[in-house]
Design a protein around this motif. Structure first.
Motif, PDB file in Angstrom:
ATOM      1  N   MET A   1       0.722  -1.035   0.068  1.00  0.00           N
ATOM      2  CA  MET A   1      -0.003   0.072  -0.075  1.00  0.00           C
ATOM      3  C   MET A   1       0.943   1.253  -0.085  1.00  0.00           C
ATOM      4  N   THR A   2       0.654   2.188  -0.853  1.00  0.00           N
ATOM      5  CA  THR A   2       1.288   3.479  -0.879  1.00  0.00           C
ATOM      6  C   THR A   2       1.156   4.202   0.458  1.00  0.00           C
ATOM      7  N   GLU A   3       2.253   4.833   0.936  1.00  0.00           N
ATOM      8  CA  GLU A   3       2.038   5.679   1.705  1.00  0.00           C
ATOM      9  C   GLU A   3       1.431   6.979   1.489  1.00  0.00           C
ATOM     10  N   LEU A   4       0.390   7.705   2.364  1.00  0.00           N
ATOM     11  CA  LEU A   4      -0.201   8.935   2.069  1.00  0.00           C
ATOM     12  C   LEU A   4       0.389  10.114   2.840  1.00  0.00           C
ATOM     13  N   SER A   5       0.551  11.043   2.309  1.00  0.00           N
ATOM     14  CA  SER A   5       1.120  12.249   3.037  1.00  0.00           C
ATOM     15  C   SER A   5      -0.327  12.847   3.347  1.00  0.00           C
ATOM     16  N   LEU A   6      -0.806  12.501   4.610  1.00  0.00           N
ATOM     17  CA  LEU A   6      -1.883  12.788   5.375  1.00  0.00           C
ATOM     18  C   LEU A   6      -1.819  13.841   6.267  1.00  0.00           C
ATOM     19  N   GLN A   7      -2.555  15.236   6.250  1.00  0.00           N
ATOM     20  CA  GLN A   7      -2.724  16.085   7.113  1.00  0.00           C
ATOM     21  C   GLN A   7      -4.010  16.194   7.599  1.00  0.00           C
TER      22      GLN A   7
ATOM     23  N   ALA B   1      -9.456  15.611   6.769  1.00  0.00           N
ATOM     24  CA  ALA B   1      -8.303  14.972   6.380  1.00  0.00           C
ATOM     25  C   ALA B   1      -7.964  15.436   4.971  1.00  0.00           C
ATOM     26  N   MET B   2      -6.639  15.716   4.876  1.00  0.00           N
ATOM     27  CA  MET B   2      -6.058  16.288   3.574  1.00  0.00           C
ATOM     28  C   MET B   2      -5.066  15.335   3.102  1.00  0.00           C
ATOM     29  N   VAL B   3      -5.224  15.034   1.654  1.00  0.00           N
ATOM     30  CA  VAL B   3      -3.992  14.509   0.960  1.00  0.00           C
ATOM     31  C   VAL B   3      -3.621  15.569  -0.194  1.00  0.00           C
ATOM     32  N   GLY B   4      -2.579  16.174   0.079  1.00  0.00           N
ATOM     33  CA  GLY B   4      -2.224  17.531  -0.472  1.00  0.00           C
ATOM     34  C   GLY B   4      -3.460  18.624  -0.545  1.00  0.00           C
ATOM     35  N   THR B   5      -4.137  18.928  -1.638  1.00  0.00           N
ATOM     36  CA  THR B   5      -5.172  19.919  -1.617  1.00  0.00           C
ATOM     37  C   THR B   5      -6.541  19.067  -1.605  1.00  0.00           C
ATOM     38  N   LEU B   6      -6.562  18.005  -1.486  1.00  0.00           N
ATOM     39  CA  LEU B   6      -7.708  17.090  -1.654  1.00  0.00           C
ATOM     40  C   LEU B   6      -8.165  16.744  -0.386  1.00  0.00           C
ATOM     41  N   LEU B   7      -9.480  17.129   0.019  1.00  0.00           N
ATOM     42  CA  LEU B   7     -10.097  16.854   0.996  1.00  0.00           C
ATOM     43  C   LEU B   7     -10.793  15.185   0.949  1.00  0.00           C
ATOM     44  N   VAL B   8     -10.137  14.285   1.923  1.00  0.00           N
ATOM     45  CA  VAL B   8     -10.505  13.057   1.869  1.00  0.00           C
ATOM     46  C   VAL B   8     -11.082  12.277   3.083  1.00  0.00           C
ATOM     47  N   GLY B   9     -11.317  13.320   4.048  1.00  0.00           N
ATOM     48  CA  GLY B   9     -12.103  12.756   5.102  1.00  0.00           C
ATOM     49  C   GLY B   9     -12.452  13.908   6.091  1.00  0.00           C
ATOM     50  N   SER B  10     -13.505  13.558   6.917  1.00  0.00           N
ATOM     51  CA  SER B  10     -14.150  14.778   7.939  1.00  0.00           C
ATOM     52  C   SER B  10     -14.849  14.078   8.736  1.00  0.00           C
TER      53      SER B  10
ATOM     54  N   LEU C   1     -21.014  12.375  17.881  1.00  0.00           N
ATOM     55  CA  LEU C   1     -20.025  12.144  16.915  1.00  0.00           C
ATOM     56  C   LEU C   1     -20.708  11.925  15.457  1.00  0.00           C
ATOM     57  N   GLY C   2     -20.149  12.746  14.442  1.00  0.00           N
ATOM     58  CA  GLY C   2     -20.845  12.246  13.355  1.00  0.00           C
ATOM     59  C   GLY C   2     -21.228  13.387  12.444  1.00  0.00           C
ATOM     60  N   PRO C   3     -21.331  13.221  11.045  1.00  0.00           N
ATOM     61  CA  PRO C   3     -20.745  12.157  10.389  1.00  0.00           C
ATOM     62  C   PRO C   3     -19.030  11.847  10.302  1.00  0.00           C
ATOM     63  N   LEU C   4     -18.691  10.678  10.483  1.00  0.00           N
ATOM     64  CA  LEU C   4     -17.246  10.402  10.132  1.00  0.00           C
ATOM     65  C   LEU C   4     -17.349   9.836   8.726  1.00  0.00           C
ATOM     66  N   THR C   5     -16.691  10.674   7.790  1.00  0.00           N
ATOM     67  CA  THR C   5     -16.697  10.126   6.620  1.00  0.00           C
ATOM     68  C   THR C   5     -15.252  10.365   5.851  1.00  0.00           C
ATOM     69  N   VAL C   6     -15.063   9.088   4.947  1.00  0.00           N
ATOM     70  CA  VAL C   6     -13.730   9.007   4.449  1.00  0.00           C
ATOM     71  C   VAL C   6     -14.425   8.866   2.819  1.00  0.00           C
ATOM     72  N   GLU C   7     -13.330   9.497   2.101  1.00  0.00           N
ATOM     73  CA  GLU C   7     -13.759   9.403   0.599  1.00  0.00           C
ATOM     74  C   GLU C   7     -13.692   8.023   0.080  1.00  0.00           C
ATOM     75  N   PRO C   8     -14.630   7.281  -0.515  1.00  0.00           N
ATOM     76  CA  PRO C   8     -14.651   6.053  -0.778  1.00  0.00           C
ATOM     77  C   PRO C   8     -13.280   5.315  -1.384  1.00  0.00           C
TER      78      PRO C   8
ATOM     79  N   ARG D   1      -7.575   3.057   4.791  1.00  0.00           N
ATOM     80  CA  ARG D   1      -5.782   3.755   4.994  1.00  0.00           C
ATOM     81  C   ARG D   1      -5.600   4.120   6.269  1.00  0.00           C
ATOM     82  N   GLY D   2      -6.557   4.077   7.350  1.00  0.00           N
ATOM     83  CA  GLY D   2      -6.258   4.563   8.487  1.00  0.00           C
ATOM     84  C   GLY D   2      -7.060   6.216   8.527  1.00  0.00           C
ATOM     85  N   ILE D   3      -7.305   6.594   7.631  1.00  0.00           N
ATOM     86  CA  ILE D   3      -7.910   8.057   7.911  1.00  0.00           C
ATOM     87  C   ILE D   3      -9.155   8.251   8.762  1.00  0.00           C
ATOM     88  N   GLY D   4     -10.134   7.276   8.787  1.00  0.00           N
ATOM     89  CA  GLY D   4     -11.124   7.510   9.904  1.00  0.00           C
ATOM     90  C   GLY D   4     -10.444   7.191  11.127  1.00  0.00           C
ATOM     91  N   ALA D   5      -9.525   6.451  11.321  1.00  0.00           N
ATOM     92  CA  ALA D   5      -9.150   6.379  12.801  1.00  0.00           C
ATOM     93  C   ALA D   5      -8.265   7.300  13.114  1.00  0.00           C
TER      94      ALA D   5
END
Length: 169
Positions: A1-7, A53-62, A78-85, A90-94
């Motif tokens: 799995m590719t490592e994401l540069s997650l912020q 959660a951002m990967v570069g300028t792309l919002l991938v989670g909230s 709490l909620g919603p917890l949402t991750v781009e499908p 990839r651990g973004i929700g966690a």
């Protein structure tokens, strides 16, 4: 799995449209009919406890937290917890969960409620709420109504209906 540069960063007002589109992709149009969604409509979420959660300028989670009353006890919904499908598993929700729960602890909140899958949320300490203790203002599968005590014993004091806080003008 590719490592994401997650912020993970605090939600910004500029994120609203991207988050709404993310919710639409993840949950579809039926999301508005859900009891937890309808409850959250009654109050704005707390921006200081809501993260993206951002990967570069792309919002991938909230993740968002909304203040509620659990009977007479102040709590967070709490909620919603949402991750781009395309970015799921990839651990973004966690990462979003950990950041939001830590912020809630630091701000002195004592109880977090949610409607979700117990096998997923139990790893963060969430447990099923006895149906006779708290009720949501609409139908929900009791096996999916969960709580996390940020202060031990607070759930025992939370009895009755979960409702939004009264709005002040």
């Amino acid at each position: 799995m590719t490592e994401l540069s997650l912020q993970i960063r605090t939600e910004q007002p500029i994120d609203s449209e991207a988050i709404e589109r993310l919710h639409e992709r993840a949950f579809g149009p039926g999301r508005f009919a859900r009891t937890a969604s309808r409850l959250r409509e009654g109050a704005p979420h707390l921006i200081d406890l809501s993260f993206t959660a951002m990967v570069g300028t792309l919002l991938v989670g909230s993740i968002r937290m909304t203040p509620v009353m659990a009977g007479a006890v102040p709590a967070l919904m709490l909620g919603p917890l949402t991750v781009e499908p395309a970015f799921e598993s990839r651990g973004i929700g966690a990462a979003l969960m950990r950041r939001s729960l830590e912020a809630a602890r630091q701000k002195g909140h004592k109880l977090v409620l949610l409607v979700g899958d117990e096998p997923y949320y139990s790893r963060f300490g969430f447990k099923r709420i006895p149906p006779q203790d708290l009720q949501l203002p609409g139908p929900v599968n009791p096996a999916r109504f969960l709580a996390l005590e940020l202060e031990e014993g607070v759930l025992a004091r939370a009895k009755g209906l979960v409702s939004t806080l009264p709005q002040t003008a």
